[in-house]
Design a protein around this motif. Sequence first.
Motif, mmCIF file in Angstrom:
data_model
loop_
_atom_site.group_PDB
_atom_site.id
_atom_site.type_symbol
_atom_site.label_atom_id
_atom_site.label_comp_id
_atom_site.label_asym_id
_atom_site.label_seq_id
_atom_site.Cartn_x
_atom_site.Cartn_y
_atom_site.Cartn_z
ATOM 1 N N GLN A 21 0.864 -1.188 0.000
ATOM 2 C CA GLN A 21 0.000 0.000 0.000
ATOM 3 C C GLN A 21 0.891 1.226 0.000
ATOM 4 O O GLN A 21 1.884 1.278 0.695
ATOM 5 C CB GLN A 21 -0.869 0.073 1.257
ATOM 6 N N VAL A 22 0.517 2.188 -0.799
ATOM 7 C CA VAL A 22 1.270 3.451 -0.833
ATOM 8 C C VAL A 22 0.280 4.577 -0.565
ATOM 9 O O VAL A 22 -0.719 4.700 -1.257
ATOM 10 C CB VAL A 22 1.954 3.666 -2.196
ATOM 11 N N TRP A 23 0.562 5.367 0.428
ATOM 12 C CA TRP A 23 -0.289 6.500 0.760
ATOM 13 C C TRP A 23 0.493 7.793 0.539
ATOM 14 O O TRP A 23 1.697 7.840 0.725
ATOM 15 C CB TRP A 23 -0.709 6.438 2.225
ATOM 16 N N GLN A 24 -0.221 8.842 0.155
ATOM 17 C CA GLN A 24 0.412 10.148 0.064
ATOM 18 C C GLN A 24 -0.157 11.004 1.189
ATOM 19 O O GLN A 24 -1.375 11.120 1.337
ATOM 20 C CB GLN A 24 0.111 10.799 -1.283
ATOM 21 N N ILE A 25 0.730 11.563 1.984
ATOM 22 C CA ILE A 25 0.261 12.344 3.138
ATOM 23 C C ILE A 25 0.761 13.758 2.983
ATOM 24 O O ILE A 25 1.913 13.985 2.631
ATOM 25 C CB ILE A 25 0.820 11.746 4.437
ATOM 26 N N ARG A 46 -5.289 6.992 9.722
ATOM 27 C CA ARG A 46 -5.709 6.893 8.323
ATOM 28 C C ARG A 46 -6.735 5.766 8.200
ATOM 29 O O ARG A 46 -6.803 4.874 9.029
ATOM 30 C CB ARG A 46 -4.509 6.622 7.425
ATOM 31 N N ASP A 85 -8.587 2.394 7.244
ATOM 32 C CA ASP A 85 -8.080 1.031 7.083
ATOM 33 C C ASP A 85 -8.422 0.523 5.684
ATOM 34 O O ASP A 85 -9.464 0.853 5.128
ATOM 35 C CB ASP A 85 -8.715 0.130 8.151
ATOM 36 N N VAL A 86 -7.547 -0.265 5.113
ATOM 37 C CA VAL A 86 -7.705 -0.713 3.721
ATOM 38 C C VAL A 86 -7.448 -2.204 3.667
ATOM 39 O O VAL A 86 -6.548 -2.710 4.343
ATOM 40 C CB VAL A 86 -6.685 0.018 2.814
ATOM 41 N N VAL A 109 -11.632 0.439 0.820
ATOM 42 C CA VAL A 109 -11.237 1.427 1.829
ATOM 43 C C VAL A 109 -12.393 1.547 2.806
ATOM 44 O O VAL A 109 -13.502 1.905 2.428
ATOM 45 C CB VAL A 109 -10.968 2.805 1.186
ATOM 46 N N LEU A 124 -0.307 5.899 11.613
ATOM 47 C CA LEU A 124 0.831 5.760 10.714
ATOM 48 C C LEU A 124 1.936 5.030 11.455
ATOM 49 O O LEU A 124 1.998 5.065 12.677
ATOM 50 C CB LEU A 124 1.345 7.133 10.290
#
Lengths: 207, 287
Positions: free
Chosen positions: B1-5, B35, B37-38, B47, B58
């Motif tokens: 998983q890649v998140w942008q914050i 964030r 949960d996925v 999501v 995080l």
Amino acid sequence: LLCGPGLRRSGAGLLVTKCGLLRHRPGGGGAYWVDSQQKRYVPVKGDHVIGIVTAKAGDVFRLDVGGSEPASLSYLAFEGATKRNRPNVQVGDLIYGQFVVANKDMEPEMVCIDSSGKSSGMGIIGQDGFLFKVSLGLIRKLLAPKCEIIQELSQLYPFELVLGMNGRIWVKAKTVQQTLIIVNILEACEYMTAEQRKQALAKLSGN
Amino acid sequence: QVWQIRLDMHLLNHDGNITDAASIAGIVALCHFRRPDVSVQGEEVTVYTPEERDPVPLSIHHMPICVSFAFFHQGTYLLVDPTEREERVMDGLLVIAMNKHHEICTIQSSGVVMLLPDQILRCSKITAVKVAEITELIQKALENDQKARKEGGKFGFAESIPSQRITTFKMESAAVDTNDVEEQAGEIIAKADPPSEVFASPVVHTPGTAQIGEGIESSWGDLEESEKEEAAEEEGESEAIAFECEKVETEDTSTLKETKNEPIVLSDSEEEEVVILEPQELPRKTR
């Protein structure tokens, strides 16, 4: 109907863009504005401000006025200045002037003379003294005609005072300690009520 | 998983040293954030909303905190955490970002001051102490907030305003005792010999201006002593011993030799290779 700072026309109605108290002046068609408290200055045409010289670039000085960009001041914009007779301005000097150009698209420009070519109090501020920053609301209060704070302070010691609309105040009294006392009182005037201020000044003048 | 914050910081008011305050605010915000949960099954990504599943924090590995040092008079005087006025007249600035495992994350030096290596090492020791305090404060605040949320109590920004914990436009006034001013002034004039180093009460010059202490002397030596005492108290913390400066040869050489031979066990630091800075003992690289 005049729409002052903090309000903006949108279609048929008004939008509020700042938080604060809504004020109304009934005279001459009426004017509304929002009295907001802030410390960050945005250059406005016609405002008298105190700037600090940060650089000399050819014929123009760069001044830090506390806004997002440095203001420019031409060396000819002083009373009695000609190409031969340049004003004696060094980096780090304090200058009291007014804006002739100040909008969000251009770098602000300042001059130290008014429309008739006289300096009327503007120019290089003298040596010594102390420069400090307060909020814009306090400056407007101090600049009001017959301000109580200034009248009470003048009973204490003689001093020189320059108020810039960008939140900067320059004070000079006879000794360093007197200067610092005046600085502390002016800074504390933000939070003190009128009674507390009178008490503090009474203690000082008593001692 | 890649998140942008994205972290946005709004400066409401300051009295100097925005770097330190902003670093603390930023790291606390990231630690506090949750964030959604996925779950990923093959090509399907679901999501979950906060109502369906509790949001997830995080994974923060460490908390780097900045500490700033202002130098005056070509490095003679040092101030930690300068105020606005001190910042405007300082000669140079040194910013050190460190985490509680005593790992230096950033060092930045600006201004016109030439710094000696042992000055920088001393600053890093001060940073270690400050960062430990601040990290503890942060942990406590995060725990309190978590407890308040679990118990259903009030929490958050809106709650802090009435109790005056968030202080825009607030300045603490320093009370100056002006009682018996004339007596004190008379005493001081009567004492012709130089005053002792410990001042019991402030010396009042004029109402509103007082002085505590006798001038400003460079106290590098005193700082070194107090830091060493603190370091000696921390048993088993070999990082503290690693930071001892060149004074080691004078006193505790015996104890130091033993500990240097032992394998240095660091606390739960996740760094793979750790280089411990010692003066005069730089790791030599083959040329």
